[in-house]
Write an enzyme that holds these catalytic residues in place. Structure first.
Site, short mmCIF file in Angstrom:
data_model
loop_
_atom_site.label_atom_id
_atom_site.label_comp_id
_atom_site.label_asym_id
_atom_site.label_seq_id
_atom_site.Cartn_x
_atom_site.Cartn_y
_atom_site.Cartn_z
CB THR A 226 -0.90 0.02 1.26
OG1 THR A 226 -0.04 -0.19 2.40
CG2 THR A 226 -1.96 -1.06 1.21
N GLY A 227 2.18 1.12 0.01
CA GLY A 227 3.08 2.27 0.11
C GLY A 227 3.51 2.79 -1.26
NE ARG B 167 -0.82 2.16 9.37
CZ ARG B 167 0.36 1.94 9.95
NH1 ARG B 167 0.42 1.92 11.26
NH2 ARG B 167 1.45 1.74 9.24
CB SER B 168 -3.35 -1.89 4.91
OG SER B 168 -2.83 -0.62 5.11
CB CYS C 245 16.30 5.67 -4.56
SG CYS C 245 16.10 6.60 -3.04
CD GLN D 44 18.19 12.13 -1.96
OE1 GLN D 44 19.38 12.14 -1.62
NE2 GLN D 44 17.34 11.27 -1.46
CG HIS E 162 16.01 10.82 -5.72
ND1 HIS E 162 14.87 11.41 -5.25
CD2 HIS E 162 16.27 9.78 -4.87
CE1 HIS E 162 14.44 10.77 -4.17
NE2 HIS E 162 15.26 9.78 -3.92
N1 LIG Z 1 10.35 5.94 -1.67
C1 LIG Z 1 11.49 5.65 -2.28
O1 LIG Z 1 11.92 6.29 -3.26
C2 LIG Z 1 12.32 4.50 -1.80
C3 LIG Z 1 13.39 4.11 -2.57
C4 LIG Z 1 14.17 3.05 -2.16
C5 LIG Z 1 13.84 2.43 -0.98
N2 LIG Z 1 12.80 2.82 -0.24
C6 LIG Z 1 12.50 2.09 1.00
O2 LIG Z 1 11.29 1.35 0.82
C7 LIG Z 1 10.59 1.27 2.05
C8 LIG Z 1 9.18 1.81 1.86
O3 LIG Z 1 9.23 3.13 1.39
P1 LIG Z 1 7.93 3.88 0.86
O4 LIG Z 1 8.42 5.16 0.34
O5 LIG Z 1 7.12 3.00 -0.02
O6 LIG Z 1 7.14 4.13 2.26
P2 LIG Z 1 5.58 4.34 2.49
O7 LIG Z 1 4.95 4.99 1.34
O8 LIG Z 1 5.48 4.99 3.81
O9 LIG Z 1 4.99 2.84 2.60
C9 LIG Z 1 5.31 1.98 3.64
C10 LIG Z 1 4.66 0.62 3.43
O10 LIG Z 1 5.08 -0.26 4.45
C11 LIG Z 1 3.95 -0.78 5.13
N3 LIG Z 1 4.24 -0.99 6.53
C12 LIG Z 1 4.65 -0.07 7.44
N4 LIG Z 1 4.81 -0.65 8.64
C13 LIG Z 1 4.53 -1.97 8.48
C14 LIG Z 1 4.50 -3.08 9.35
N5 LIG Z 1 4.82 -2.98 10.64
N6 LIG Z 1 4.13 -4.28 8.84
C15 LIG Z 1 3.80 -4.41 7.54
N7 LIG Z 1 3.81 -3.38 6.66
C16 LIG Z 1 4.16 -2.17 7.14
C17 LIG Z 1 2.88 0.28 4.95
O11 LIG Z 1 1.60 -0.30 5.17
P3 LIG Z 1 0.33 0.61 5.64
O12 LIG Z 1 -0.17 1.29 4.40
O13 LIG Z 1 -0.61 -0.40 6.16
O14 LIG Z 1 0.84 1.55 6.65
C18 LIG Z 1 3.12 0.66 3.51
O15 LIG Z 1 2.59 -0.31 2.64
C19 LIG Z 1 11.43 2.06 3.07
O16 LIG Z 1 12.25 1.14 3.75
C20 LIG Z 1 12.25 2.97 2.20
O17 LIG Z 1 13.46 3.31 2.82
C21 LIG Z 1 12.00 3.85 -0.62
#
Ligand SMILES: NC(=O)c1ccc[n+]([C@@H]2O[C@H](COP(=O)([O-])OP(=O)(O)OC[C@H]3O[C@@H](n4cnc5c(N)ncnc54)[C@H](OP(=O)(O)O)[C@@H]3O)[C@@H](O)[C@H]2O)c1
Length: 380
Positions: free
Chosen positions: A60-61, A88-89, A177, A204, A285
């Protein structure tokens, strides 16, 4: 005499007949061997395709949603999708290729023993749950920083070091990234000229911080007071603050840029320093990169090397104002390089501007390319 000739004719035909049979036998044997080989490789490909059960953890993220898009676009061989998110989801419906799937929690997903789990749910979730998936035989590819610098785990950009993967690797780390787009452009140049020192300044996207940060920017633009992902407003602003600050005064994001390229390129002979800045863009970025080499280079050759690198696109024409931008890199899988020029202040030094969509090549696409590499090489 006539008879004698006939006898020879008969013997000749007889020999010819056996010769033909022998040839036919050889051809048949070759045909059977080739067919068996072909059928075997087809069978293993079909088996791989039939049995691929894939969990997307963090579905969902920001990254998870793009993962689902990229999996569908690339026709990844999924027979069962398991979308996973926080409590939550649970029960939320995720649509994938016209089929609806209900989100499950991590405990349920482990019991379903997926073949592959693509993790993007933060470092703490990965630290706790990736080993539990690995224990049931799942291969985990993790987007968080949890395992990247663990010496027992591999940090992979498939175009650069996919060849180090084996079927023993049950937790594989996807680089940060900003690192991925950096090494995609620098790897071919390092091979040719050997890097001595790299200085990086990043610009970024807020999408790099996740759903909450994009919401903060949207709220600010709409004049709505809402939850803050950053300690300051991000609209019309620039924050020299990506991820948390460390004891040495650098941010964690800056230190990822210092350490990860060395692990991916299997070389720690070059030095790196970085300043990471968050700006109010969403498409990708950008990085201003200054790189000093041990040997001198020819600018035309640098352009050619970059153009010849799969996954890298050179956009560099000052006459037409052509250079990479987040707005044009958005939704694309390539890494774009422009403003290629010699640093006139120092010998053997090059300036580059590198842009990529942090949610595609910087996260989802690279993760899925790792999974594809594992399948293609029968490592999963
Ligand atoms: N954004 C980027 O460009 C990027 C690039 C490389 C790596 N990353 C890494 O990828 C990861 C996610 O980033 P994002 O940007 O997608 O974050 P995000 O939009 O905040 O999404 C987080 C996701 O993780 C889930 N989640 C959070 N806590 C959890 C738990 N305890 N158990 C199961 N699921 C859980 C959330 O579910 P809910 O919706 O239910 O809260 C949501 O699906 C991070 O580690 C980040 O460092 C991100």
């Amino acid at each position: 005499m006539y008879c004698f000739f006939d006898f020879y004719c008969l013997e000749y035909n007889f020999l010819l007949f056996f010769d033909k049979i022998e040839t036919l036998l050889i051809i048949s044997l070759l045909f059977i061997t080739c067919s068996a080989y072909f059928l075997q490789s087809l069978q293993s490909k079909i088996i791989n395709k039939i049995l691929m059960k894939v969990a997307v953890v963090g579905a969902t993220g920001m990254v998870g949603k793009v993962m689902l898009q990229v999996l569908a676009e690339r026709n990844f061989p999924i027979t069962e999708l398991i979308p996973v998110a926080s409590e939550r989801s649970v029960g939320k419906i995720i649509s994938y290729k016209g089929t609806d799937y209900a989100v499950v929690n991590l405990a349920t997903a482990v019991t379903m023993c997926p073949d592959i789990a693509l993790f993007s749910a933060g470092g703490d979730t990965s630290l706790e749950w990736a080993p539990k998936f690995a224990d049931v035989g799942t291969t985990v590819i993790d987007n968080s920083s949890a395992w990247r610098m663990d010496p027992t785990k591999k940090l992979i950009v498939p175009e650069i070091n996919g060849d180090v993967l084996t079927s023993e690797d049950k937790i594989i780390a996807n680089p940060n990234c900003s690192t991925i787009q950096l090494v995609m452009a620098l790897a071919p140049l390092h091979t040719k000229y050997t890097m001595k020192r790299v200085v990086i300044s990043t610009y970024q996207s807020v999408s790099g911080t996740g759903v909450k940060a994009v919401q903060q920017l949207d709220n600010e633009e709409a004049g709505i007071k809402g939850e803050m992902a950053y300690p300051h407003p991000i609209g019309r602003n620039a924050l020299p603050h990506c991820d948390v600050f460390l004891e040495n005064g650098y941010s964690k994001e800056e230190m990822k840029l210092v350490k990860e390229p060395k692990k991916i390129l299997r070389d720690d002979s070059f030095s790196v320093t970085a300043t990471a800045v968050r700006i109010p863009t969403t498409g990708g970025h950008s990085e201003a990169v200054n790189v000093q080499f041990l040997t001198d280079f020819d600018l035309a050759e640098v352009r050619q090397l970059l153009s010849d690198t799969p996954g890298v696109v050179v956009q560099d024409n000052l006459e037409t104002n052509t250079y990479p931008m987040p707005i044009t890199a958005h939704h694309k899988d390539d890494v774009f390089v422009g403003r290629i020029r010699r640093d006139e202040s120092q010998e053997n030094t090059l300036n580059l501007w590198i842009v990529a969509d942090n949610l595609r090549k910087g996260a989802a696409t690279n993760t899925i390319q790792i999974a594809e590499y594992l399948i293609d090489n029968q490592l999963v």
